[in-house]
Design a protein around this motif. Structure first.
Motif, mmCIF file in Angstrom:
data_model
loop_
_atom_site.group_PDB
_atom_site.id
_atom_site.type_symbol
_atom_site.label_atom_id
_atom_site.label_comp_id
_atom_site.label_asym_id
_atom_site.label_seq_id
_atom_site.Cartn_x
_atom_site.Cartn_y
_atom_site.Cartn_z
ATOM 1 N N LEU A 293 44.123 -55.311 149.943
ATOM 2 C CA LEU A 293 45.082 -55.659 148.701
ATOM 3 C C LEU A 293 44.159 -55.590 147.463
ATOM 4 O O LEU A 293 44.660 -55.345 146.329
ATOM 5 C CB LEU A 293 45.284 -57.226 148.960
ATOM 6 N N SER B 232 50.328 -61.753 149.879
ATOM 7 C CA SER B 232 51.191 -60.463 149.466
ATOM 8 C C SER B 232 51.788 -60.781 148.190
ATOM 9 O O SER B 232 51.894 -59.865 147.146
ATOM 10 C CB SER B 232 51.924 -60.106 150.422
ATOM 11 N N ALA C 276 51.264 -59.025 144.513
ATOM 12 C CA ALA C 276 52.354 -57.936 143.995
ATOM 13 C C ALA C 276 52.667 -58.421 142.666
ATOM 14 O O ALA C 276 52.909 -57.595 141.885
ATOM 15 C CB ALA C 276 53.470 -58.384 144.883
ATOM 16 N N ALA D 160 52.038 -56.210 139.342
ATOM 17 C CA ALA D 160 53.091 -55.916 138.577
ATOM 18 C C ALA D 160 52.726 -56.394 137.024
ATOM 19 O O ALA D 160 53.017 -55.630 136.164
ATOM 20 C CB ALA D 160 54.340 -56.744 138.857
#
Length: 286
Positions: free
Chosen positions: A21, A67, A71, A75
Motif C-alpha cells: 500500500l 485499505s 484509498a 484519492a
C-alpha cells in the motif's frame, strides 16, 4: 504458543500489505509530508499494530480499515495533482518571511515562528545577516528557502561570461571489486579499455572499491587501501598543453618565415587553432 504463532503471522501479513500500500502511495509518503499525509501515516501505522496484536477481533476488519485509509489518501493525492485549489487547501501555500531584506513580523506570527528560529534557519542556508536576504519563504513542508541579494550571491561562470559544457552523470563501472557490464555498454566502453586504464595505474579490478567513468571518458577509482592515493586522470590537461604548444609553434613558424604565402597559411592556421582552443578551454580545464 498458538497465540504467538498467530501474532507472528498477522505481523508478517501486515508488513507485506503495508509495504504494498505504501508503494502505491508513492515516494512522497517517505519524504516531505503534508499535514494530511502525516495524519495518514500515523493512522496506518496504528492500524498495522492493531492487526498484529488484537487477537480478540477479526484481523480482516483491520485490513479493510487500512485499505480505506490508503484509498482516501490515494484519492486525495489524485485530487491534489488535478486541482491547485485542493493543493492549496490541503498543503496550504508558502509564506513570505523576508522581502527586500525586511522581516515581515505579521507572517512570522502567522506561522508561529520566533525570531531565534528564523535566524537559525537562515544560518543553515549560510545567511548570518537577515539584511543579506532578498527573499525568504516558508514552504508548505516547513522548509525555509532563501534568495540572497545580488551582491551576496556566489560568483558563477555565467556572471563572468564563460561558457561551460553541460555536465552528464558519471557511470559507475566498478563496484566492490567487480566490473559492471551494463553501465559500460551504455557509455560505449569495454572491459578491455577499463583494464588498460587500470594497468596504467598499476591496479587490477580486485583492488578497486569503486570506479566511475565521467562524461569525458576519464576513469576515477577509489581503492580498498585508503593509505594509497591514486592520481587523478591527466589526459585533458595533457591535451590542453599540447594544443597550446602547437599554437605557439605555428605562431613562431609564421614569424620566422619570409615566404608570404607560407606566412598567410601559418597565420590562418594559428587563428583557427586559437579559436578551437578557446572553445575547448571550458572542457579541458574543468
Amino acid at each position: 504458543m498458538a497465540e504467538g504463532f498467530e501474532v507472528a503471522l498477522r505481523t508478517l501479513i501486515s508488513v507485506v500489505v503495508l509495504f504494498i500500500l505504501t508503494k502505491l502511495l508513492g515516494k512522497r509518503q517517505v519524504s516531505q509530508l503534508s499535514m494530511f499525509e502525516y495524519i495518514t501515516g500515523i493512522t496506518i501505522g496504528s492500524l498495522a499494530a492493531y492487526i498484529s496484536l488484537d487477537l480478540q477481533s477479526n484481523w480482516y476488519l483491520g485490513l479493510i480499515s487500512l485499505s480505506v485509509w490508503v484509498a482516501v489518501s490515494f484519492a486525495m493525492e489524485f485530487l491534489q495533482i488535478k486541482s491547485k485549489k485542493v493543493r492549496d487547501f490541503v498543503d496550504s501555500t508558502g509564506t513570505v518571511l523576508i522581502q527586500n531584506g525586511k522581516v515581515l513580523e505579521e507572517n512570522l506570527k502567522k506561522e508561529r515562528l520566533t525570531t531565534d528560529e528564523l535566524m537559525e534557519q537562515l544560518r543553515k542556508k549560510n545567511a548570518f545577516r537577515f539584511a543579506d536576504v532578498e527573499f525568504a519563504i516558508m514552504e508548505p513542508s516547513g522548509d525555509i528557502n532563501i534568495l540572497l541579494t545580488r551582491e551576496n550571491q556566489p560568483l558563477t561562470a555565467k556572471h563572468l561570461g564563460i561558457k561551460v559544457s553541460p555536465e552528464e552523470a558519471p557511470q559507475t563501472v566498478i563496484m566492490d571489486g567487480k566490473m559492471l557490464d551494463e553501465p559500460l555498454a551504455e557509455i560505449g566502453f569495454s572491459r578491455g579499455w577499463v583494464n588498460t586504464e587500470l594497468e596504467k595505474l598499476g591496479l587490477t579490478v580486485d583492488n578497486v572499491f569503486l570506479g566511475q567513468i565521467d562524461a569525458f571518458g576519464q576513469l576515477f577509482v577509489d581503492i580498498y587501501d585508503d593509505k594509497i592515493t591514486v592520481p587523478a586522470p591527466q589526459e585533458k590537461t595533457k591535451l590542453f598543453i599540447s594544443l597550446k604548444k602547437c599554437e605557439a609553434d605555428i605562431t613562431s613558424f609564421g614569424l620566422s618565415t619570409r615566404d608570404k604565402s607560407a606566412k598567410r597559411m601559418y597565420e590562418q592556421c594559428s587563428r583557427e587553432l586559437t579559436k578551437m582552443i578557446k572553445e575547448l578551454e571550458p572542457v579541458l580545464k574543468r
